[in-house]
Motif scaffolding. Structure first.
Motif, PDB file in Angstrom:
ATOM      1  N   ILE A  36       0.847  -1.201   0.000  1.00  0.00           N
ATOM      2  CA  ILE A  36       0.000   0.000   0.000  1.00  0.00           C
ATOM      3  C   ILE A  36       0.876   1.241   0.000  1.00  0.00           C
ATOM      4  O   ILE A  36       1.776   1.372   0.840  1.00  0.00           O
ATOM      5  N   ASN A  37       0.641   2.176  -0.917  1.00  0.00           N
ATOM      6  CA  ASN A  37       1.399   3.424  -0.933  1.00  0.00           C
ATOM      7  C   ASN A  37       0.531   4.643  -0.690  1.00  0.00           C
ATOM      8  O   ASN A  37       1.032   5.761  -0.552  1.00  0.00           O
ATOM      9  N   ARG A  38      -0.796   4.440  -0.659  1.00  0.00           N
ATOM     10  CA  ARG A  38      -1.714   5.550  -0.365  1.00  0.00           C
ATOM     11  C   ARG A  38      -2.765   5.095   0.637  1.00  0.00           C
ATOM     12  O   ARG A  38      -3.356   4.042   0.477  1.00  0.00           O
ATOM     13  N   MET A  39      -2.954   5.901   1.673  1.00  0.00           N
ATOM     14  CA  MET A  39      -3.969   5.616   2.680  1.00  0.00           C
ATOM     15  C   MET A  39      -4.702   6.924   2.947  1.00  0.00           C
ATOM     16  O   MET A  39      -4.066   7.971   3.106  1.00  0.00           O
ATOM     17  N   GLY A  40      -6.008   6.850   2.985  1.00  0.00           N
ATOM     18  CA  GLY A  40      -6.692   8.117   3.204  1.00  0.00           C
ATOM     19  C   GLY A  40      -8.166   7.995   3.471  1.00  0.00           C
ATOM     20  O   GLY A  40      -8.700   6.892   3.658  1.00  0.00           O
ATOM     21  N   TRP A  41      -8.800   9.149   3.512  1.00  0.00           N
ATOM     22  CA  TRP A  41     -10.220   9.267   3.796  1.00  0.00           C
ATOM     23  C   TRP A  41     -10.910  10.046   2.681  1.00  0.00           C
ATOM     24  O   TRP A  41     -10.391  11.072   2.218  1.00  0.00           O
ATOM     25  N   TYR A  42     -12.053   9.550   2.293  1.00  0.00           N
ATOM     26  CA  TYR A  42     -12.939  10.213   1.354  1.00  0.00           C
ATOM     27  C   TYR A  42     -14.273  10.416   2.054  1.00  0.00           C
ATOM     28  O   TYR A  42     -14.563   9.784   3.062  1.00  0.00           O
ATOM     29  N   ARG A  43     -15.081  11.271   1.478  1.00  0.00           N
ATOM     30  CA  ARG A  43     -16.436  11.443   2.012  1.00  0.00           C
ATOM     31  C   ARG A  43     -17.419  11.689   0.886  1.00  0.00           C
ATOM     32  O   ARG A  43     -17.047  12.177  -0.186  1.00  0.00           O
ATOM     33  N   GLN A  44     -18.663  11.354   1.179  1.00  0.00           N
ATOM     34  CA  GLN A  44     -19.731  11.583   0.207  1.00  0.00           C
ATOM     35  C   GLN A  44     -20.928  12.145   0.947  1.00  0.00           C
ATOM     36  O   GLN A  44     -21.517  11.464   1.807  1.00  0.00           O
ATOM     37  N   ALA A  45     -21.258  13.376   0.617  1.00  0.00           N
ATOM     38  CA  ALA A  45     -22.425  14.027   1.196  1.00  0.00           C
ATOM     39  C   ALA A  45     -23.648  13.696   0.348  1.00  0.00           C
ATOM     40  O   ALA A  45     -23.516  13.340  -0.829  1.00  0.00           O
ATOM     41  N   GLY A  74     -26.357  13.630  -2.241  1.00  0.00           N
ATOM     42  CA  GLY A  74     -26.499  14.299  -3.522  1.00  0.00           C
ATOM     43  C   GLY A  74     -25.211  14.778  -4.145  1.00  0.00           C
ATOM     44  O   GLY A  74     -25.229  15.458  -5.171  1.00  0.00           O
ATOM     45  N   LYS A  75     -24.087  14.428  -3.544  1.00  0.00           N
ATOM     46  CA  LYS A  75     -22.803  14.881  -4.068  1.00  0.00           C
ATOM     47  C   LYS A  75     -21.902  13.693  -4.388  1.00  0.00           C
ATOM     48  O   LYS A  75     -22.134  12.585  -3.937  1.00  0.00           O
ATOM     49  N   GLN A  76     -20.863  13.969  -5.171  1.00  0.00           N
ATOM     50  CA  GLN A  76     -19.907  12.925  -5.507  1.00  0.00           C
ATOM     51  C   GLN A  76     -18.939  12.701  -4.347  1.00  0.00           C
ATOM     52  O   GLN A  76     -18.708  13.581  -3.520  1.00  0.00           O
ATOM     53  N   ARG A  77     -18.369  11.518  -4.322  1.00  0.00           N
ATOM     54  CA  ARG A  77     -17.365  11.208  -3.325  1.00  0.00           C
ATOM     55  C   ARG A  77     -16.135  12.083  -3.578  1.00  0.00           C
ATOM     56  O   ARG A  77     -15.706  12.251  -4.723  1.00  0.00           O
ATOM     57  N   GLU A  78     -15.570  12.624  -2.505  1.00  0.00           N
ATOM     58  CA  GLU A  78     -14.412  13.495  -2.647  1.00  0.00           C
ATOM     59  C   GLU A  78     -13.312  13.102  -1.675  1.00  0.00           C
ATOM     60  O   GLU A  78     -13.585  12.567  -0.587  1.00  0.00           O
ATOM     61  N   ASP A  81     -19.630  19.430   6.795  1.00  0.00           N
ATOM     62  CA  ASP A  81     -18.832  18.214   6.941  1.00  0.00           C
ATOM     63  C   ASP A  81     -19.705  16.962   7.070  1.00  0.00           C
ATOM     64  O   ASP A  81     -19.171  15.849   7.143  1.00  0.00           O
ATOM     65  N   THR A  82     -21.005  17.144   7.107  1.00  0.00           N
ATOM     66  CA  THR A  82     -21.910  16.010   7.182  1.00  0.00           C
ATOM     67  C   THR A  82     -21.765  15.139   5.936  1.00  0.00           C
ATOM     68  O   THR A  82     -21.888  15.630   4.812  1.00  0.00           O
ATOM     69  N   ALA A  83     -21.476  13.867   6.143  1.00  0.00           N
ATOM     70  CA  ALA A  83     -21.247  12.959   5.024  1.00  0.00           C
ATOM     71  C   ALA A  83     -20.987  11.555   5.564  1.00  0.00           C
ATOM     72  O   ALA A  83     -20.786  11.365   6.768  1.00  0.00           O
ATOM     73  N   VAL A  84     -20.975  10.607   4.646  1.00  0.00           N
ATOM     74  CA  VAL A  84     -20.446   9.290   4.961  1.00  0.00           C
ATOM     75  C   VAL A  84     -18.955   9.325   4.642  1.00  0.00           C
ATOM     76  O   VAL A  84     -18.564   9.726   3.533  1.00  0.00           O
ATOM     77  N   TYR A  85     -18.139   8.936   5.609  1.00  0.00           N
ATOM     78  CA  TYR A  85     -16.685   8.960   5.445  1.00  0.00           C
ATOM     79  C   TYR A  85     -16.181   7.543   5.185  1.00  0.00           C
ATOM     80  O   TYR A  85     -16.517   6.608   5.910  1.00  0.00           O
ATOM     81  N   TYR A  86     -15.363   7.424   4.146  1.00  0.00           N
ATOM     82  CA  TYR A  86     -14.845   6.135   3.714  1.00  0.00           C
ATOM     83  C   TYR A  86     -13.322   6.093   3.859  1.00  0.00           C
ATOM     84  O   TYR A  86     -12.633   7.042   3.488  1.00  0.00           O
ATOM     85  N   CYS A  87     -12.850   4.993   4.345  1.00  0.00           N
ATOM     86  CA  CYS A  87     -11.412   4.743   4.420  1.00  0.00           C
ATOM     87  C   CYS A  87     -10.971   4.067   3.123  1.00  0.00           C
ATOM     88  O   CYS A  87     -11.698   3.227   2.564  1.00  0.00           O
ATOM     89  N   ASN A  88      -9.807   4.431   2.650  1.00  0.00           N
ATOM     90  CA  ASN A  88      -9.263   3.847   1.433  1.00  0.00           C
ATOM     91  C   ASN A  88      -7.786   3.535   1.613  1.00  0.00           C
ATOM     92  O   ASN A  88      -7.036   4.329   2.187  1.00  0.00           O
ATOM     93  N   MET A  89      -7.391   2.376   1.130  1.00  0.00           N
ATOM     94  CA  MET A  89      -5.967   2.008   1.082  1.00  0.00           C
ATOM     95  C   MET A  89      -5.689   1.481  -0.317  1.00  0.00           C
ATOM     96  O   MET A  89      -6.405   0.595  -0.798  1.00  0.00           O
TER      97      MET A  89
END
Length: 120
Positions: A34-43, A45-49, A92-100
């Motif tokens: 793994i070389n990238r680890m992070g957090w995304y979110r999707q509010a 009606g909006k795209q995941r960012e 900041d209200t959204a579903v937060y996703y972890c990504n690796m």
């Protein structure tokens, strides 16, 4: 295969703080790739960012909207990642996703998300 599980999402008032955690399980030997680890979110009606990301040893990127408020960090065990969120606002209200992800091998793992709701 690697499974990611987020935790820490909650209902919080504006101005408050939350700490999200993400743990990897399963074939964690592949975490070395793994070389990238992070957090995304999707509010709604909006795209995941992208919210925050650690690339390589310790290069950190943040979305402009969270700079100075959010901090991404890695646990002592390589299979953990955290997101400290301060001065939260309704935006900041959204579903937060972890990504690796491991770009060299095309690895891309996602959690199922944790919901953060910030009330005004």
């Amino acid at each position: 295969q690697v499974a990611l599980e987020e935790s820490g999402g909650d209902l919080v008032q504006a101005g408050g703080s939350l700490r999200l955690s993400c743990a990897a399980s399963g074939n964690t030997f592949s975490i070395i790739d793994i070389n990238r680890m992070g957090w995304y979110r999707q509010a709604p009606g909006k795209q995941r960012e992208l919210v925050a990301q650690i690339i390589g040893e310790d290069t950190r990127n943040y979305a402009d909207s969270v700079k100075g408020r959010f901090t991404v960090s890695r646990g002592n065990a390589e299979s953990w990642i955290y997101l400290q969120m301060n001065s939260l606002g309704p935006e900041d209200t959204a579903v937060y996703y972890c990504n690796m992800a491991g770009d060299a091998l095309g690895l891309d793992y996602w959690g199922t998300g944790t919901l953060v709701i910030v009330s005004s």
